[in-house]
Design an enzyme around this catalytic site. Sequence first.
Site, PDB file in Angstrom:
ATOM      1  N   LYS A 204      -9.306   2.660  -2.445  1.00 45.61           N
ATOM      2  CA  LYS A 204      -9.636   2.048  -1.150  1.00 45.61           C
ATOM      3  C   LYS A 204     -11.008   2.521  -0.676  1.00 45.61           C
ATOM      4  CE  LYS A 204      -7.374   1.081   3.289  1.00 45.61           C
ATOM      5  NZ  LYS A 204      -6.151   1.353   4.089  1.00 45.61           N
TER       6      LYS A 204
ATOM      7  N   GLU B  76       0.832  -1.202   0.000  1.00 41.72           N
ATOM      8  CA  GLU B  76       0.000   0.000   0.000  1.00 41.72           C
ATOM      9  C   GLU B  76       0.869   1.255   0.000  1.00 41.72           C
ATOM     10  OE1 GLU B  76      -3.607   1.867   2.805  1.00 41.72           O
ATOM     11  OE2 GLU B  76      -2.565   0.026   3.400  1.00 41.72           O
TER      12      GLU B  76
ATOM     13  N   CYS C 221      -5.613  -3.285   1.916  1.00 45.61           N
ATOM     14  CA  CYS C 221      -5.482  -3.369   3.379  1.00 45.61           C
ATOM     15  C   CYS C 221      -6.820  -3.569   4.095  1.00 45.61           C
ATOM     16  CB  CYS C 221      -4.737  -2.129   3.884  1.00 45.61           C
ATOM     17  SG  CYS C 221      -4.066  -2.311   5.564  1.00 45.61           S
TER      18      CYS C 221
END
Length: 262
Positions: free
Chosen positions: A110, A41, A144
């Site tokens: 994200k 990330e 994540c």
Amino acid sequence: MRTALLQSSGRPGSVAENLKVLDAAAARAAAAGAALLLAPEMFLTGYAIGDAIARLAEPADGEGADAVAELATRHGLAVAYGYPEREGESVFNSAQLISADGDRLANHRKTHLFGGFERDHFTPGERPVVQAELNGLTVGLLICYDVEFPENVRGHALAGTDLLLVPTALMHPYQFVAESLVPVRAFENQMYVAYANRAGREGEFEFTGLSALAGPDGVARARAGRAEELILADADPALLAASRESNPYLADRRPGLYGSLV
């Protein structure tokens, strides 16, 4: 498809140095027969860089993407990496997949931002399932915290994702996510999950490492330690097909019962 996972925090704040680290990792991965390299990330810029996130953010087709496309083509493998993406006044925590031919195949923003740091610096994405075809596999992207929501991964399973790429910045004390949750996600959704983490201390955060490629049987085919490392393992379509044939989770679902969940 042999898949390489780069576990590294690179050089926070320096895109040029991070591209050098990625280039060296791509060379090693290609020499080992990998067709795909996954970086963590926010790898292009660094994660804990505060207001520099906005300054270093760039469009999905910006100079950073061009540089990654060049090294992907030169080394002959696909590359997925995290970076801050700018669109107008908004900055997203994004991950992009670029083919070995240098084509931009997929870009994921994200959807679930973790903690005050991310909410202060990013706008959440709105597309839970982003996919591309790569070497005969349907490859999906999450980032994540996204993978910690079962709905996200099940959405990928229902859309046919075979290999889920998850660049991450998992920090202490949440190492159980890498150790336990990621293999369970792979098993319950019958897919491969590649989870590439940052390593060491960066600003206020201590990243846990423990990157892994988990198979549809819930077994990690490769597992990193806590330090910087490059690991490799295969995503095997034959094993995936056999596992899906014997595991009834998706076939035994009863969606009519789940309306109250949303």
